[in-house]
Design a protein around this motif. Sequence first.
Motif, short mmCIF file in Angstrom:
data_model
loop_
_atom_site.label_atom_id
_atom_site.label_comp_id
_atom_site.label_asym_id
_atom_site.label_seq_id
_atom_site.Cartn_x
_atom_site.Cartn_y
_atom_site.Cartn_z
N ILE A 170 -73.98 -10.81 39.12
CA ILE A 170 -74.55 -11.39 40.34
C ILE A 170 -74.50 -12.92 40.26
O ILE A 170 -74.29 -13.59 41.28
CB ILE A 170 -76.00 -10.90 40.55
N GLU A 171 -74.66 -13.45 39.07
CA GLU A 171 -74.63 -14.89 38.90
C GLU A 171 -73.26 -15.49 39.25
O GLU A 171 -73.17 -16.66 39.64
CB GLU A 171 -74.99 -15.26 37.46
N GLU A 172 -72.20 -14.71 39.14
CA GLU A 172 -70.84 -15.18 39.44
C GLU A 172 -70.33 -14.69 40.79
O GLU A 172 -69.21 -15.03 41.20
CB GLU A 172 -69.87 -14.71 38.35
N LEU A 173 -71.13 -13.89 41.48
CA LEU A 173 -70.66 -13.23 42.70
C LEU A 173 -70.26 -14.23 43.78
O LEU A 173 -69.23 -14.05 44.44
CB LEU A 173 -71.74 -12.28 43.24
N ASP A 174 -71.05 -15.26 44.00
CA ASP A 174 -70.75 -16.23 45.06
C ASP A 174 -69.38 -16.87 44.83
O ASP A 174 -68.57 -16.98 45.76
CB ASP A 174 -71.84 -17.30 45.10
N GLN A 175 -69.10 -17.24 43.60
CA GLN A 175 -67.82 -17.88 43.27
C GLN A 175 -66.65 -16.91 43.48
O GLN A 175 -65.59 -17.30 43.99
CB GLN A 175 -67.85 -18.36 41.82
N VAL A 176 -66.83 -15.66 43.11
CA VAL A 176 -65.77 -14.66 43.25
C VAL A 176 -65.50 -14.36 44.72
O VAL A 176 -64.35 -14.30 45.16
CB VAL A 176 -66.15 -13.37 42.51
N LEU A 177 -66.56 -14.20 45.53
CA LEU A 177 -66.38 -13.89 46.95
C LEU A 177 -65.72 -15.04 47.70
O LEU A 177 -65.00 -14.83 48.67
CB LEU A 177 -67.72 -13.54 47.59
N ILE A 198 -76.39 -13.29 48.62
CA ILE A 198 -75.16 -13.98 48.22
C ILE A 198 -73.98 -13.58 49.11
O ILE A 198 -73.17 -14.41 49.49
CB ILE A 198 -74.84 -13.67 46.74
N ALA A 199 -73.90 -12.29 49.46
CA ALA A 199 -72.73 -11.79 50.18
C ALA A 199 -72.74 -12.15 51.66
O ALA A 199 -71.68 -12.31 52.27
CB ALA A 199 -72.65 -10.27 50.03
N SER A 200 -73.91 -12.30 52.25
CA SER A 200 -74.01 -12.53 53.69
C SER A 200 -73.22 -13.74 54.18
O SER A 200 -72.48 -13.64 55.17
CB SER A 200 -75.48 -12.65 54.10
N PRO A 201 -73.31 -14.91 53.54
CA PRO A 201 -72.52 -16.06 54.03
C PRO A 201 -71.01 -15.85 53.98
O PRO A 201 -70.26 -16.54 54.67
CB PRO A 201 -72.94 -17.19 53.07
#
Length: 327
Positions: A170-177, A198-201
């Motif tokens: 989860i800590e890396e999810l924003d960067q991956v998405l 994190i996923a919504s934006p």
Amino acid sequence: MLQFKIQSDSDIPASKQLFDQIRFAIASRQYPPGHRLPSTRQLATMTGLHRNTISKVYQQLEEAGLVESIAGSGIYVKAQNNEDISFPESPLFTQYPQESQLVYKSLDELLRQGLTLTQAKELFLAVIDWRLRCSAQVIVTVPSRDMGAGELILQELEKALAIPVELVSIEELDQVLAQKESATVVTSRYFIPEAELIASPHATRVFPIDIYDYGKELAMIKELPKDTRLGIVSLSPGIIRVAEILIHSLRGDDLLLITAPASDRRQLLTLARSAQTIMSDPASYELVKEAILTVRDDLIRPPDIFCSEYYIGEKSINLLKRELGLG
């Protein structure tokens, strides 16, 4: 809900007033075909009429061909004449009649809201296209502190879906998405709020999965003799913590509980030497067997090993497959 009002001082009978108001609601499409009418109890509260009177009004509406009664479900507005549904020539409409009705009702509602057919088509196609694009990439996410749980989810999804699945903390999810055009994020319900934030934006949908209920395993634990040395092995520290709580609530101090993360070989060997019964998740099973072989010379009697079949609930797997268009 529409508000029906009865004028008690009117020369028109109350039942006639209610009949005419409901008929107007149907004619004006405030109650479109397929709409479920209020229950007799709801209308009695709203109008002050006796439920028997309302039942007679509903019977009159049915005799007039305006509504139909579905046993155990309620009273529904009936399609009229040219509104009778004639499905397009496609085997899917014959194969899935109830689902086809749902499509028609959804389209009717969009039109009632003021959209044109073209706009409704664009909405449907945009959502379907988005879901198809999201289905091309599945990402499992969990907190970095419990990547073992993510590994269990990943292994079961790859087996069930037969497509590549990526594991991301989860800590890396924003960067991956940020680097992906589209994806579907899958995680346990425990972590849904954090993942959705994190996923919504990124306009990425998040699919929640339910954890297997471990009913078979808990039933076995209930039957273990008192003072049994029970070992629990898992890739996930979270599973171990939950297991400790559940087992203590079931048996209290009747059992001697020994736990070990599958990744800690020293603890695993200690557990293999001490436990009489060992329960493990599927990903840890081979490691448990290897540990027992390693310490076999120290054992008077090898422990019984029980491997849980699942980590994800079967319903969640099936629903995800349908969501991804995989059957």
